[in-house]
Design an enzyme around this catalytic site. Structure first.
Site, PDB file in Angstrom:
ATOM      1  N   CYS A 178     -16.386   1.704   0.858  1.00  0.00           N
ATOM      2  CA  CYS A 178     -15.180   0.910   1.117  1.00  0.00           C
ATOM      3  C   CYS A 178     -14.723   1.017   2.562  1.00  0.00           C
ATOM      4  O   CYS A 178     -14.017   0.145   3.052  1.00  0.00           O
ATOM      5  CB  CYS A 178     -14.066   1.332   0.165  1.00  0.00           C
ATOM      6  SG  CYS A 178     -13.686   3.087   0.237  1.00  0.00           S
ATOM      7  N   HIS A 197      -7.486   0.827  -6.350  1.00  0.00           N
ATOM      8  CA  HIS A 197      -7.628  -0.050  -5.181  1.00  0.00           C
ATOM      9  C   HIS A 197      -8.311  -1.352  -5.643  1.00  0.00           C
ATOM     10  O   HIS A 197      -9.471  -1.622  -5.326  1.00  0.00           O
ATOM     11  CB  HIS A 197      -8.474   0.664  -4.118  1.00  0.00           C
ATOM     12  CG  HIS A 197      -8.384   0.067  -2.746  1.00  0.00           C
ATOM     13  ND1 HIS A 197      -7.632  -1.047  -2.454  1.00  0.00           N
ATOM     14  CD2 HIS A 197      -8.973   0.426  -1.566  1.00  0.00           C
ATOM     15  CE1 HIS A 197      -7.750  -1.333  -1.163  1.00  0.00           C
ATOM     16  NE2 HIS A 197      -8.561  -0.465  -0.611  1.00  0.00           N
ATOM     17  N   ASP A 252     -17.156   7.253  -1.230  1.00  0.00           N
ATOM     18  CA  ASP A 252     -15.874   7.133  -0.520  1.00  0.00           C
ATOM     19  C   ASP A 252     -15.563   8.515   0.061  1.00  0.00           C
ATOM     20  O   ASP A 252     -16.190   9.513  -0.332  1.00  0.00           O
ATOM     21  CB  ASP A 252     -14.788   6.681  -1.521  1.00  0.00           C
ATOM     22  CG  ASP A 252     -13.410   6.510  -0.891  1.00  0.00           C
ATOM     23  OD1 ASP A 252     -13.327   6.346   0.351  1.00  0.00           O
ATOM     24  OD2 ASP A 252     -12.409   6.553  -1.639  1.00  0.00           O
ATOM     25  N   GLN A 257     -10.081  -3.910  -3.120  1.00  0.00           N
ATOM     26  CA  GLN A 257     -11.374  -3.447  -2.610  1.00  0.00           C
ATOM     27  C   GLN A 257     -12.475  -3.717  -3.624  1.00  0.00           C
ATOM     28  O   GLN A 257     -13.559  -4.186  -3.272  1.00  0.00           O
ATOM     29  CB  GLN A 257     -11.300  -1.943  -2.296  1.00  0.00           C
ATOM     30  CG  GLN A 257     -12.614  -1.366  -1.813  1.00  0.00           C
ATOM     31  CD  GLN A 257     -13.030  -1.893  -0.441  1.00  0.00           C
ATOM     32  OE1 GLN A 257     -12.238  -1.875   0.487  1.00  0.00           O
ATOM     33  NE2 GLN A 257     -14.252  -2.368  -0.330  1.00  0.00           N
ATOM     34  N   ARG A 298     -13.549  -8.555   1.804  1.00  0.00           N
ATOM     35  CA  ARG A 298     -12.129  -8.289   1.531  1.00  0.00           C
ATOM     36  C   ARG A 298     -11.315  -9.551   1.810  1.00  0.00           C
ATOM     37  O   ARG A 298     -10.409  -9.903   1.048  1.00  0.00           O
ATOM     38  CB  ARG A 298     -11.609  -7.146   2.426  1.00  0.00           C
ATOM     39  CG  ARG A 298     -12.216  -5.774   2.155  1.00  0.00           C
ATOM     40  CD  ARG A 298     -11.775  -5.214   0.815  1.00  0.00           C
ATOM     41  NE  ARG A 298     -10.327  -5.179   0.671  1.00  0.00           N
ATOM     42  CZ  ARG A 298      -9.536  -4.216   1.144  1.00  0.00           C
ATOM     43  NH1 ARG A 298     -10.043  -3.196   1.785  1.00  0.00           N
ATOM     44  NH2 ARG A 298      -8.229  -4.237   0.933  1.00  0.00           N
ATOM     45  N   ARG A 306       0.880  -1.183   0.000  1.00  0.00           N
ATOM     46  CA  ARG A 306       0.000   0.000   0.000  1.00  0.00           C
ATOM     47  C   ARG A 306       0.908   1.220   0.000  1.00  0.00           C
ATOM     48  O   ARG A 306       1.721   1.412   0.913  1.00  0.00           O
ATOM     49  CB  ARG A 306      -0.891   0.009   1.236  1.00  0.00           C
ATOM     50  CG  ARG A 306      -1.573   1.347   1.454  1.00  0.00           C
ATOM     51  CD  ARG A 306      -2.683   1.303   2.471  1.00  0.00           C
ATOM     52  NE  ARG A 306      -3.841   0.602   1.944  1.00  0.00           N
ATOM     53  CZ  ARG A 306      -5.056   0.652   2.501  1.00  0.00           C
ATOM     54  NH1 ARG A 306      -5.267   1.369   3.590  1.00  0.00           N
ATOM     55  NH2 ARG A 306      -6.072   0.000   1.963  1.00  0.00           N
TER      56      ARG A 306
HETATM   57  N1  NVA Z   1      -9.856   6.909  -1.210  1.00  0.00           N
HETATM   58  C1  NVA Z   1      -9.507   6.379   0.098  1.00  0.00           C
HETATM   59  C2  NVA Z   1      -9.774   4.912   0.149  1.00  0.00           C
HETATM   60  C3  NVA Z   1      -9.518   4.282   1.492  1.00  0.00           C
HETATM   61  C4  NVA Z   1      -9.761   2.796   1.487  1.00  0.00           C
HETATM   62  C5  NVA Z   1      -8.047   6.669   0.381  1.00  0.00           C
HETATM   63  O1  NVA Z   1      -7.228   6.519  -0.525  1.00  0.00           O
HETATM   64  O2  NVA Z   1      -7.744   7.082   1.496  1.00  0.00           O
HETATM   65  N1   CP Z   2     -11.146  -0.082   2.585  1.00  0.00           N
HETATM   66  C1   CP Z   2      -9.889  -0.191   2.995  1.00  0.00           C
HETATM   67  O1   CP Z   2      -8.968  -0.416   2.227  1.00  0.00           O
HETATM   68  O2   CP Z   2      -9.719  -0.050   4.332  1.00  0.00           O
HETATM   69  P1   CP Z   2      -8.359   0.137   5.102  1.00  0.00           P
HETATM   70  O3   CP Z   2      -7.798   1.488   4.713  1.00  0.00           O
HETATM   71  O4   CP Z   2      -8.732   0.082   6.555  1.00  0.00           O
HETATM   72  O5   CP Z   2      -7.407  -0.960   4.727  1.00  0.00           O
END
Ligand code: NVA
Ligand code: CP
Length: 303
Positions: free
Chosen positions: A259, A129, A219, A132, A287, A102
């Site tokens: 998400c 992502h 989101d 997800q 997930r 990540r």
């Molecule tokens: N758009 C959000 C998704 C989190 C799962 C982020 O990147 O923080």
């Molecule tokens: N939706 C998602 O990816 O959650 P986290 O940021 O908690 O991993």
């Protein structure tokens, strides 16, 4: 399939095969049937950003598959002090059987795949992502029985989630509509691809986008890394929210997905969230199953 870098690399058939495997793994878990497909294998999980769901579901998933996962925060790795991503992956390729990362830049994930010799799984970048959205598609299919012909509507920032939902939706035969402010549209290349490969619309009009939708999705307005812009974004995105009016424009049996984490009162109202917790938390659980499917597909029977 060697890596999971973005959904655009997978065919619609490959996505459906992953969902089928995820359904099977969910059934086996629910019925106490062991499924140690990755006995003796190790997964490194590199995080340059926070996580609840991704971290825990990958770690538990790997354990349930008979393997082991290592949580590797970039704060504690030498990449946090400037060691090359390429050198890091060359080293880790000699210890591990797969890596989930990540991070911010999609290019870092792509570089790892190009430089290393083990499968790389994208656990979220600023661009997309994919893990997800596999869980999202699984959740939609569980409730609606099939995906093709449904209308999926995303409301909010044209961010990593929007990008992956567009690709996943179009590849599985859904019509995808997006409502977002003009300066915050999804990735232009993805939008162009979607428009020429399926039914895709993007508008500033939330009710127009939501009309007749089978699935409403939103989101956060400020993603990880955009914390400094949060106040400005609250002003800019006001109105790009799933609320009762928007739900009223959708199909009468529309699902609502998120998400997570959610900022209730911003991108979704508390009442709509509360009325749809069944599917939102099933989505979070999925997930685990979807990622187990990805890991089995990428890491089973690999030397
Ligand atoms: N758009 C959000 C998704 C989190 C799962 C982020 O990147 O923080
Ligand atoms: N939706 C998602 O990816 O959650 P986290 O940021 O908690 O991993």
């Amino acid at each position: 399939m060697k890596h999971l870098l973005r959904l655009g690399d997978l065919s619609g058939e490959e996505i459906i095969e992953l969902l089928n495997l995820a359904d099977q793994l969910k059934y086996e878990r629910r019925n106490g049937i062991p499924h140690p497909h990755l006995a003796g294998k190790t997964l490194g999980m590199i995080f340059r950003k926070s996580s609840t769901r991704t971290r825990v579901s990958f770690e538990v998933g790997m354990y349930e598959l008979g393997g082991m996962a290592l949580f590797l925060s970039s704060n504690d790795l030498q990449i946090g002090r400037g060691e090359d991503t390429a050198d890091t992956i060359r080293v880790l390729s000699r210890y591990l059987d797969g890596i989930m990362i990540r991070t911010f830049a999609q290019s870092e994930v792509e570089e790892m795949a190009a430089t290393g010799s083990i499968p790389i799984i994208n656990g979220l970048t600023d661009y997309c992502h994919p893990c997800q959205v596999l869980a999202d598609l699984m959740t939609i299919r569980e409730r609606k029985r099939s995906l093709a012909g449904l209308k999926l509507c995303f409301i909010g920032d044209g961010n990593n989630m929007a990008n992956s939902l567009i690709v996943g939706g179009i590849k599985t035969g859904m019509a995808v509509s997006v409502a977002c402010p003009s300066g915050h549209k999804p990735d232009a290349e993805i939008a162009a691809w979607a428009a020429s490969n399926g039914s895709y619309t993007c508008t500033e009009n939330v009710l127009e986008a939501a009309a007749g939708a089978d699935v409403l999705y939103t989101d956060v307005w400020a993603s990880m890394g955009q914390e400094d812009e949060a106040a400005e974004r609250r002003r800019l995105f006001a109105g790009y929210q799933i609320n009762r009016d928007v739900l009223g424009a959708a199909a009468s049996d529309a699902m609502v997905l998120h998400c997570l984490p959610a900022h209730k009162g911003e991108e979704i109202t508390q009442d709509v969230f509360d009325a749809h917790t069944d599917e939102i938390f099933e989505e979070a659980e999925n997930r685990l199953h979807a990622q187990k499917a990805v890991m089995v597909r990428l890491m089973k029977n690999k030397a």
